[in-house]
Design a protein around this motif. Sequence first.
Motif, PDB file in Angstrom:
ATOM      1  N   ASN A   5       0.818  -1.208   0.000  1.00 45.81           N
ATOM      2  CA  ASN A   5       0.000   0.000   0.000  1.00 45.81           C
ATOM      3  C   ASN A   5       0.853   1.259   0.000  1.00 45.81           C
ATOM      4  O   ASN A   5       0.435   2.300  -0.524  1.00 45.81           O
ATOM      5  N   ASP A  56     -10.378  -0.442  -0.051  1.00 48.70           N
ATOM      6  CA  ASP A  56      -9.166  -0.783   0.697  1.00 48.70           C
ATOM      7  C   ASP A  56      -9.071   0.136   1.909  1.00 48.70           C
ATOM      8  O   ASP A  56      -8.757   1.319   1.784  1.00 48.70           O
ATOM      9  N   LEU A  59      -5.440   1.672   2.687  1.00 49.51           N
ATOM     10  CA  LEU A  59      -5.050   2.667   1.693  1.00 49.51           C
ATOM     11  C   LEU A  59      -5.888   3.935   1.841  1.00 49.51           C
ATOM     12  O   LEU A  59      -5.370   5.053   1.685  1.00 49.51           O
TER      13      LEU A  59
END
Length: 206
Positions: A5, A56, A59
């Motif tokens: 990430n 996500d 992220l």
Amino acid sequence: MTEENSTKLRKIKQSFRLYMNGDASRSMREKGVEYKLNWGVPIPTLKAMAAEYGKDYELAIALWKENIRECKILATMIMPPEQMLPEVVDIWMEQTPSQEIAELAALNLYQHLDYAPILSYEWMASDDDLRQICSYQILARLFMQGQEPNARGINEYLDQVYVALQSGNMGVRRAALASVERFIQLGYVYANMARKALKPLNIDIF
């Protein structure tokens, strides 16, 4: 944050240069919208980027921490609603830098939270303009989906929206009006209640 990430974040930030729009960025600055960095990337381009990366949590958290317009908008697009805890929402709301981000957060994320109705009524009573804007944006979406408030919720909503429609902040007034327009679409009974409650304001929406 994982190395994967971290790499994604770096790649995302670098990609903004490819899509930058100087005219859009300059226009925002002239209107008083200030970010540490603002590339002026169009929303459709950011939506395409969000679709590429998918939902996500980690992220999204990393993106939000960046004081960059595009990063914050992307964060609202890729944050999984089911993973966002109320305390994280509070932090994000405290760190919301502009009306644009507030509106996009409500549209992309907050309306999809399981506790969205609770959140909207809490923010509706706030003295903070951005919280109020988010609140009415959320409610407009919930009303569009046919979600009907209970009797107590209706009374509270009509009391608060009456005040909001007289706000000195144009963003608050517009968001409140948009929610009323959706509220009256819930049916005749709702339209009649709104008409009676808001009659002194002489608002021509009925």
